[in-house]
Design a protein around this motif. Structure first.
Motif, PDB file in Angstrom:
ATOM      1  N   ASN A 535       0.812  -1.217   0.000  1.00 51.10           N
ATOM      2  CA  ASN A 535       0.000   0.000   0.000  1.00 51.10           C
ATOM      3  C   ASN A 535       0.841   1.262   0.000  1.00 51.10           C
ATOM      4  O   ASN A 535       0.342   2.342   0.328  1.00 51.10           O
ATOM      5  N   THR A 536       2.116   1.137  -0.373  1.00 57.03           N
ATOM      6  CA  THR A 536       2.987   2.302  -0.397  1.00 57.03           C
ATOM      7  C   THR A 536       2.886   3.020  -1.737  1.00 57.03           C
ATOM      8  O   THR A 536       2.482   2.436  -2.746  1.00 57.03           O
ATOM      9  N   SER A 537       3.266   4.286  -1.739  1.00 54.32           N
ATOM     10  CA  SER A 537       3.270   5.080  -2.974  1.00 54.32           C
ATOM     11  C   SER A 537       4.368   6.125  -2.881  1.00 54.32           C
ATOM     12  O   SER A 537       4.351   6.976  -1.983  1.00 54.32           O
ATOM     13  N   GLN A 538       5.317   6.027  -3.801  1.00 55.34           N
ATOM     14  CA  GLN A 538       6.462   6.925  -3.764  1.00 55.34           C
ATOM     15  C   GLN A 538       6.120   8.287  -4.359  1.00 55.34           C
ATOM     16  O   GLN A 538       5.399   8.369  -5.360  1.00 55.34           O
ATOM     17  N   VAL A 539       6.586   9.321  -3.729  1.00 54.49           N
ATOM     18  CA  VAL A 539       6.394  10.685  -4.221  1.00 54.49           C
ATOM     19  C   VAL A 539       7.689  11.116  -4.897  1.00 54.49           C
ATOM     20  O   VAL A 539       8.760  11.061  -4.292  1.00 54.49           O
ATOM     21  N   PRO A 540       7.662  11.525  -6.190  1.00 56.21           N
ATOM     22  CA  PRO A 540       6.470  11.861  -6.971  1.00 56.21           C
ATOM     23  C   PRO A 540       6.031  10.780  -7.965  1.00 56.21           C
ATOM     24  O   PRO A 540       5.070  10.959  -8.694  1.00 56.21           O
ATOM     25  N   SER A 541       6.738   9.654  -8.019  1.00 55.56           N
ATOM     26  CA  SER A 541       6.524   8.717  -9.126  1.00 55.56           C
ATOM     27  C   SER A 541       5.252   7.892  -8.988  1.00 55.56           C
ATOM     28  O   SER A 541       4.687   7.437  -9.976  1.00 55.56           O
ATOM     29  N   GLY A 542       4.813   7.636  -7.753  1.00 59.84           N
ATOM     30  CA  GLY A 542       3.618   6.835  -7.527  1.00 59.84           C
ATOM     31  C   GLY A 542       3.869   5.340  -7.505  1.00 59.84           C
ATOM     32  O   GLY A 542       2.924   4.566  -7.342  1.00 59.84           O
ATOM     33  N   VAL A 543       5.115   4.874  -7.658  1.00 60.10           N
ATOM     34  CA  VAL A 543       5.390   3.437  -7.622  1.00 60.10           C
ATOM     35  C   VAL A 543       5.468   2.965  -6.177  1.00 60.10           C
ATOM     36  O   VAL A 543       5.673   3.746  -5.253  1.00 60.10           O
ATOM     37  N   THR A 544       5.284   1.659  -5.974  1.00 56.29           N
ATOM     38  CA  THR A 544       5.360   1.085  -4.637  1.00 56.29           C
ATOM     39  C   THR A 544       6.791   0.658  -4.328  1.00 56.29           C
ATOM     40  O   THR A 544       7.652   0.622  -5.213  1.00 56.29           O
ATOM     41  N   VAL A 545       7.035   0.306  -3.064  1.00 57.53           N
ATOM     42  CA  VAL A 545       8.358  -0.166  -2.669  1.00 57.53           C
ATOM     43  C   VAL A 545       8.725  -1.426  -3.452  1.00 57.53           C
ATOM     44  O   VAL A 545       9.836  -1.562  -3.968  1.00 57.53           O
ATOM     45  N   THR A 546       7.770  -2.357  -3.544  1.00 59.45           N
ATOM     46  CA  THR A 546       8.066  -3.615  -4.229  1.00 59.45           C
ATOM     47  C   THR A 546       8.268  -3.413  -5.725  1.00 59.45           C
ATOM     48  O   THR A 546       9.067  -4.113  -6.347  1.00 59.45           O
ATOM     49  N   GLU A 547       7.564  -2.458  -6.327  1.00 53.74           N
ATOM     50  CA  GLU A 547       7.765  -2.162  -7.745  1.00 53.74           C
ATOM     51  C   GLU A 547       9.101  -1.472  -7.979  1.00 53.74           C
ATOM     52  O   GLU A 547       9.792  -1.744  -8.961  1.00 53.74           O
ATOM     53  N   MET A 548       9.470  -0.598  -7.068  1.00 58.14           N
ATOM     54  CA  MET A 548      10.702   0.172  -7.224  1.00 58.14           C
ATOM     55  C   MET A 548      11.942  -0.727  -7.120  1.00 58.14           C
ATOM     56  O   MET A 548      12.887  -0.594  -7.910  1.00 58.14           O
ATOM     57  N   PHE A 549      11.906  -1.673  -6.161  1.00 56.08           N
ATOM     58  CA  PHE A 549      13.076  -2.522  -5.930  1.00 56.08           C
ATOM     59  C   PHE A 549      12.905  -3.938  -6.474  1.00 56.08           C
ATOM     60  O   PHE A 549      13.821  -4.748  -6.371  1.00 56.08           O
ATOM     61  N   GLY A 550      11.745  -4.249  -7.050  1.00 50.78           N
ATOM     62  CA  GLY A 550      11.524  -5.587  -7.587  1.00 50.78           C
ATOM     63  C   GLY A 550      11.526  -6.657  -6.515  1.00 50.78           C
ATOM     64  O   GLY A 550      12.132  -7.718  -6.677  1.00 50.78           O
ATOM     65  N   ILE A 551      10.830  -6.400  -5.403  1.00 48.18           N
ATOM     66  CA  ILE A 551      10.791  -7.356  -4.300  1.00 48.18           C
ATOM     67  C   ILE A 551       9.762  -8.441  -4.602  1.00 48.18           C
ATOM     68  O   ILE A 551       8.602  -8.150  -4.864  1.00 48.18           O
ATOM     69  N   GLY A 552      10.197  -9.676  -4.536  1.00 48.11           N
ATOM     70  CA  GLY A 552       9.295 -10.794  -4.801  1.00 48.11           C
ATOM     71  C   GLY A 552       9.317 -11.188  -6.264  1.00 48.11           C
ATOM     72  O   GLY A 552       9.481 -10.345  -7.160  1.00 48.11           O
ATOM     73  N   THR A 553       9.103 -12.471  -6.503  1.00 46.32           N
ATOM     74  CA  THR A 553       9.120 -12.982  -7.876  1.00 46.32           C
ATOM     75  C   THR A 553       7.987 -12.407  -8.703  1.00 46.32           C
ATOM     76  O   THR A 553       8.136 -12.138  -9.898  1.00 46.32           O
TER      77      THR A 553
END
Length: 705
Positions: A535-553
């Motif tokens: 449920n995270t959202s990076q400012v300003p890009s709007g991506v999540t932690v897992t999307e940003m770092f590729g966490i999980g398969t």
């Protein structure tokens, strides 16, 4: 011995012989009945005060051997496991096509680079440009198709798991019902062999679903447990439960399969079974298919990245009026920090003559723009000032854009030949994706270039939930982690690794020198980690932690479905960048040429450039070329399919042998049964003659009175 005793002995012999003949007749009648187990009537002699008093059939039993049965059930479960694994993995292999053919997926990878090599021979040829673009788009379309079909195979496996669970419940209930029937027959010393035969057939079917341990009960019937001891039948019927996931994607988290024992104790099926259809389906769904999808995603990501690397070093003629970057998942300040080397942004007219030039020299946390000192916070303003109104740069929602003010002018970017700009192995234009050839609808590169002191941009209190499972796939624990109050990547890393509130009890996240985040599980074997939600959202890009770092398969696998040829280039092949900006061009002379094919050669060589592949599936990654990685993946897919077939064939051969030995012991041998029939017919005749002799003796005695 009295005449009455003689008659009783002969009568018991008649009854025993009749029973034996009936058993033999049943055996002969079912000689070709599949699954029929030969009956045996146990006969004992009777005595009274040490004197023989006839014979008796104590019970009718099946000619089973518990050791042969156990071997057959175990071999059958393993054959079912390997059978479904091969069946579904063979479908996955077929998606890629023939590795040595001309139409398979891997041959398409090579054909893309060959098409760009052809374009270099005549950079102005529209057909050659269109051919290269067509093959490029076809490759990424095919990758999307394969990625979706792999998920379809997983969805099929998931549906079959639910069907197997329903089948197992039905079989367990029937087995338990027969337990009751057999026990009742045993109490009154009735023939329960028919129910036992039916029960044995049901047990054989259940063993195909999951591995079993079968124990005979003293009161009749059987007690059935899983390999780890969970009770399925014998003291009531256990219940298996499972809810399928529905539409499956790379990021789908599946539910557990549960066993509820008759006493109410609940276990995960995956903690209880080591073979059988359910085990094979879960392994394919959760291990083998995701591994193939992860490697496909890693390959196609680097194909896109290497094409983008080359395309960002090139420029079209005339150059585009605007360059729009991709979402880097960071603030501009974070993205700029750590750059080294030099790059040049040029505004040219339609003839390729430079109208405005900005030279940028990066030095880690600082930089100069046309010699004017700047830092990440002032970079954008300084750049716009040095562009002098010829163009405007802006950073919005994680994307950097540069637009020429005059619609007739264009933007071209080139790195210094001696000291090119660099961060995490990518140049300035490449890092921001300003002139990408391949676009994506989600973050695809996880070597972010961030350091422990970089701001992460997430809001404190936002949460993400991780699931940990054991090697068999059974859930261990779900852990929710909150974004900490500290705003750096180091603070986020500490929160993730906290043993009490994070995942530190099960493993550790580490940040590499390139800004890539990796997780290493604790223990041998280590637990498996997946992401339930973020449920995270990076400012300003709007991506999540897992999307940003590729966490999980899951998030990594999903990348394969998001690539496509840039829309404007697909619509207008003339915008394909096949030339390069000549920074040494004299003032007033063109720095670009329509006949320049150097950029096409760079695109053609992209497949041979060493790239930093991250671990995916069974591959540990490392520095390797795209073409080499594609070849290794082709070999890996084919090798695994071949190994799956060998395992299937071996397990089926073992099952056939175990079944043959069991059938040899349990089945009906006509020669033996005919011998027994003759024996019991003679025994019947002997008993009848004894009765006749006793009758004659009795008649004689009556006549003497």
């Amino acid at each position: 011995m009295s005449v009455t005793s003689i008659l009783n002995n002969a009568n018991s012999g008649l009854i025993a012989s009749q029973t034996q003949l009936r058993v033999v007749s049943d055996n002969v009648a079912n000689v070709n009945t599949p699954g029929y187990v030969r009956k045996i009537a146990d006969q004992v002699s009777l005595s009274s005060q040490g004197v023989g008093s006839g014979v008796e059939v104590t019970r009718i039993r099946l000619a089973t051997d518990r050791f042969l049965q156990a071997a057959s059930l175990s071999a059958g479960a393993e054959a079912a496991r390997q059978g479904v694994r091969y069946e579904l993995y063979d479908r996955i292999q077929s998606l890629f096509g023939d590795p040595g053919g001309t139409s398979g997926f891997f041959s398409q990878v090579d054909s893309v680079f060959s098409a760009f090599a052809s374009s270099a021979e005549d950079p102005t040829s529209s057909p050659r440009r269109q051919d290269a673009l067509f093959k490029t788009q076809a490759l990424f379309d095919e990758a999307t198709r394969i990625a979706k079909q792999i998920q379809a195979v997983r969805e099929d496996a998931d549906g079959r798991i639910q069907s197997a669970v329903e089948n197992a419940n039905n079989l367990i209930q029937q087995i338990e019902a027969l337990n009751v029937e057999i026990s009742r027959a045993k109490v009154v010393n009735a023939d329960a062999s028919g129910a036992e035969t039916a029960q044995a057939a049901l047990i054989d079917q259940l063993a195909q679903v999951m591995d079993l341990k079968v124990t005979a009960r003293t009161i009749g019937g059987v007690s059935i447990r899983t390999g780890s001891g969970a009770l399925l039948a014998g003291e009531g019927a256990a219940t298996l439960s499972y809810t399928r996931a529905g539409t499956v994607t790379g990021e789908t988290n599946f539910n557990d399969v549960w066993i509820t024992e008759p006493g109410g104790t609940k276990h995960s099926v995956m903690d209880s079974v080591t073979s059988g259809e359910i085990k094979g389906l879960v392994e394919l769904r959760d291990v083998e298919a995701p591994a193939a999808a992860a490697r496909l995603a890693e390959l196609i990501t680097h194909v896109a990245d290497e094409l983008n690397r080359a395309h960002n070093a090139n420029t079209a003629m005339p150059p585009p009026n605007r360059l729009d970057g991709r979402n880097v998942g960071q603030s501009l300040e974070s993205a700029l920090a750590g750059f080294t080397g030099q790059t040049t942004i040029a505004v040219t007219n339609s003839a390729g003559v430079i109208q405005q030039r900005v030279d940028i020299v990066f030095s880690g946390a600082t930089m100069t723009v046309n010699g004017v000192a700047a830092d990440p916070t002032t970079f954008l303003a300084t750049l716009n000032a040095q562009l002098g109104g010829a163009a405007t740069a802006q950073f919005t929602d994680g994307k950097l854009s540069i637009v020429a003010s005059n619609a007739a002018n264009g933007i071209a970017i080139a790195d210094d030949a001696t000291t090119p700009s660099n961060k995490a192995g990518r140049g300035f234009s490449h890092y921001f994706g300003l002139n990408d050839l391949i676009s994506t609808d989600r973050p695809a590169l996880y070597d972010t270039g961030l350091t422990l002191t970089s701001p992460h941009g997430f809001t404190a209190g936002e949460t993400m939930t991780f699931r940990f499972a054991n090697e068999a796939g059974a859930r261990i624990r779900d852990i929710q982690v909150a974004v900490p109050a500290g705003g750096t990547v180091g603070d986020l890393l500490n929160a993730l690794n906290d043993p009490a509130t994070g995942v530190g009890a099960y493993g550790k996240f580490t940040l590499g020198a390139d800004g890539a985040l990796t997780f290493t599980g604790l223990g041998n074997p280590p637990p498996k980690m997946s992401v339930l939600n973020d449920n995270t959202s990076q400012v300003p890009s709007g991506v999540t932690v897992t999307e940003m770092f590729g966490i999980g398969t899951g998030v990594r696998v999903s990348r394969a479905e998001g690539f496509s040829l840039r829309t404007d280039i697909r619509q207008s092949p003339s915008k394909l960048a096949l030339g390069q900006l000549n920074l040494a061009a004299a003032a007033g002379t063109p720095a670009l040429s329509a006949g320049d094919g150097r950029g096409a050669l760079l695109l053609a060589d992209a497949g041979e450039r060493s790239a930093n592949f991250q671990g995916a599936g069974d591959s540990i990654g490392g520095q390797i070329s795209v073409s080499r990685y594609a070849s290794e993946l082709a070999g890996d897919i084919g090798g695994k399919a071949s190994a799956a077939k060998n395992r299937k064939d071996s397990s089926e051969a073992l099952y056939s042998e175990a079944s043959a030995r069991r059938t040899s012991h349990e089945g009906v041998n006509l020669d033996e049964e005919l011998v027994l029939m003759t024996t019991y017919q003679q025994a019947f005749n002997a008993s009848a003659r004894l009765i006749q002799a006793a009758k004659d003796m009795y008649d004689t005695l009556l006549g003497m009175v």
